[in-house]
Enzyme design. Structure first.
Site, mmCIF file in Angstrom:
data_model
loop_
_atom_site.group_PDB
_atom_site.id
_atom_site.type_symbol
_atom_site.label_atom_id
_atom_site.label_comp_id
_atom_site.label_asym_id
_atom_site.label_seq_id
_atom_site.Cartn_x
_atom_site.Cartn_y
_atom_site.Cartn_z
ATOM 1 N N HIS A 82 0.863 -1.311 -0.102
ATOM 2 C CA HIS A 82 -0.022 0.069 0.110
ATOM 3 C C HIS A 82 0.725 1.275 -0.008
ATOM 4 C CE1 HIS A 82 -3.419 2.449 0.944
ATOM 5 N NE2 HIS A 82 -2.585 3.265 1.756
ATOM 6 N N ASP A 161 -14.728 4.199 8.727
ATOM 7 C CA ASP A 161 -13.923 5.248 7.940
ATOM 8 C C ASP A 161 -14.640 6.179 7.093
ATOM 9 O OD1 ASP A 161 -11.246 6.185 7.330
ATOM 10 O OD2 ASP A 161 -11.624 5.246 5.386
ATOM 11 N N ARG A 168 -13.784 14.481 9.079
ATOM 12 C CA ARG A 168 -12.427 14.856 9.061
ATOM 13 C C ARG A 168 -12.317 16.003 8.182
ATOM 14 N NH1 ARG A 168 -8.920 9.862 8.335
ATOM 15 N NH2 ARG A 168 -7.029 11.443 8.274
ATOM 16 N N SER A 183 -7.132 5.212 9.754
ATOM 17 C CA SER A 183 -7.992 5.172 8.526
ATOM 18 C C SER A 183 -7.347 4.250 7.417
ATOM 19 C CB SER A 183 -7.942 6.629 7.656
ATOM 20 O OG SER A 183 -8.560 6.731 6.552
HETATM 21 N N1 URA Z 1 -5.756 7.596 2.860
HETATM 22 C C1 URA Z 1 -6.673 7.177 3.794
HETATM 23 O O1 URA Z 1 -7.410 6.190 3.303
HETATM 24 N N2 URA Z 1 -7.076 7.876 4.730
HETATM 25 C C2 URA Z 1 -6.425 8.762 5.034
HETATM 26 O O2 URA Z 1 -6.935 9.454 6.263
HETATM 27 C C3 URA Z 1 -5.400 9.510 4.324
HETATM 28 C C4 URA Z 1 -5.033 8.714 3.115
#
Ligand code: URA
Length: 434
Positions: A82, A161, A168, A183
């Site tokens: 990732h 999320d 956020r 997240s």
């Molecule tokens: N990518 C995500 O999935 N979450 C974040 O907070 C920032 C980048």
């Protein structure tokens, strides 16, 4: 238990207990709290941070808020990779088929572009017909058959999320390290791989602009992964400049394919070999440094590209469209060069400005739901460190109209810095955190 007490604990700098976290995540997804209460908690986390075990529990709670993928029926040890995001970052398109060719099981969920950074799913969808939404059974079956699949995150993955991310964005709490780490890692945990390799990017084109913040983010994510029982390694990589020569979905697919055939940009190939070596080590296939010449051979003998082709075909993509050099794949209606305003060595190429310019050209989304132009983007003609004469093309802008090119050009014009002396090659890999 009351949400008011949970906010109070965090407001006063305390750590949330596992039962408070469980109560919060359940109520969040169930819609039991007011938005102002969740926003207050986010701000308290932003200000006070989180302790390590608290962060692990919070992330596990988020991961468990929706579907958790079970990869245990797959052969081998699936390894996830990732990136925290970059400009021209097509590394996953190279790494996934190459790792599969080297024997690693790659069952990967990826995301779409965010702001000025691109996303693997958008890049893959540049290939005509290619489908990134597969059922769980189809996804697992493809990995069993050909060792590799890359699909988009299903809507039922980590609903907590989705709610938190939106809030956020509206409460200036995106840039909190525990909130970013939880997240990203909640989605990695829900995606099911037991081993996780993270590319934490640093610099102009990354979300983390400086090394200390990137190290803090990498340490938080590695602590979450390991704390949740998933062996996790993070590599810190330089994202001051775009990765490779192309920015934009179709253009990046072409460059990834060149790299899979052993003729891509040196820095992209080097990173791909490093990441696949790390994935092999995580998969129990031997020490990372021993694999480099074998991996290079897989590029040169066509095996890696063959794995990419199999993945494209298995996901319904028109392989001929991308493999046939005479096809119109990723050819924009309009192209226009940006010419060097002076002679000199190209000493810096600002990834953020070029990423933002690519979005304006149509390669990214200005608003949620915008349709992408898969042929839009930027191709660098002149890499960093090269000497260029005034009037020579530094890059080509690709778009659907002259008007789009005109709106991106001012950003492109600020992106290049010149020097009288050749610049030093920047370090591509800035650290490794385990
Ligand atoms: N990518 C995500 O999935 N979450 C974040 O907070 C920032 C980048």
């Amino acid at each position: 238990m009351l949400i008011h007490d949970i906010i109070t604990t965090k407001r006063d700098g305390g750590a949330l207990s596992s039962s408070q976290i469980e109560f919060f995540i359940k109520g969040l997804v169930g819609g039991s709290f007011g938005e102002e209460q969740v926003a207050a908690l986010l701000m308290a986390i932003y200000i006070h941070g989180m302790q390590e075990q608290e962060l692990v529990n919070f992330t596990l709670g988020m991961a468990n808020s929706g579907e958790m993928l079970d990869l245990s029926s797959l052969p081998g040890i699936p390894v996830d990779k990732h990136s925290t995001g970059g400009v021209g970052d097509k590394l996953t398109l190279v790494v996934a088929p190459l790792a599969a060719a080297a024997g690693v099981t790659v069952a990967k969920m990826s995301g779409r572009g965010l702001g000025h950074t691109g996303g693997t799913i958008d890049k893959l969808e540049a290939i005509p017909g290619l489908v990134t939404e597969l059922s769980e059974e189809a996804f697992l079956e493809q990995v069993r058959q050909i060792k590799v699949a890359i699909i988009s995150q299903s809507a039922s993955l980590v609903p907590a999320d989705k709610i938190l991310y939106d809030l956020r964005n509206r409460t200036a709490t995106v840039s909190s390290i525990p909130l970013i780490a939880s997240s990203i890692m909640s989605k990695k945990l829900a995606a099911g791989c037991g081993k996780i390799l993270l590319d934490v990017t640093v610099g102009q084109g990354a979300f983390m602009k400086d090394l200390p913040s990137a190290i803090a983010l990498a340490e938080a994510m590695v602590a979450i992964g390991n704390g949740a029982g998933r062996e996790t390694v993070a590599i810190l990589t330089n994202m001051d400049e775009p990765l490779g020569y192309t920015i934009g979905n179709g253009l990046e697919v072409k460059e990834a394919m060149q790299t899979l055939a052993g003729s891509g940009p040196e820095e992209l190939e080097e990173l791909a070999l490093l990441f696949v070596s790390e994935m092999m080590q995580l998969a129990g296939l031997g020490e990372a440094s021993s694999h480099l010449s074998y991996l290079r051979q897989l590029l040169l003998d066509g095996t890696a590209l063959q794995f990419f082709r199999r993945m494209v075909e298995a996901q319904g993509g028109d392989a001929t469209a991308v493999f046939d050099h005479t096809s119109t794949f990723a050819l924009a209606k309009v192209t226009q060069p940006y010419l060097a305003p002076q002679s000199g060595y190209v000493s810096k190429i600002n990834a953020l400005l070029l990423g933002e310019a690519a979005v304006l050209l149509g390669a990214g989304r200005l608003n949620k739901g915008d349709t992408l132009d898969m042929a839009a983007g930027i191709r660098l003609e002149c890499g960093r460190g090269k000497f260029t004469q005034i009037g020579e093309p530094l890059c080509q802008l690709h778009a659907a109209s002259d008007a789009l090119i005109a709106r991106a050009m001012p950003l492109v014009a600020q992106a290049f810095t010149f020097a009288a002396e050749p610049p030093k090659r920047p370090q591509q890999v800035l650290g490794r955190i385990i």
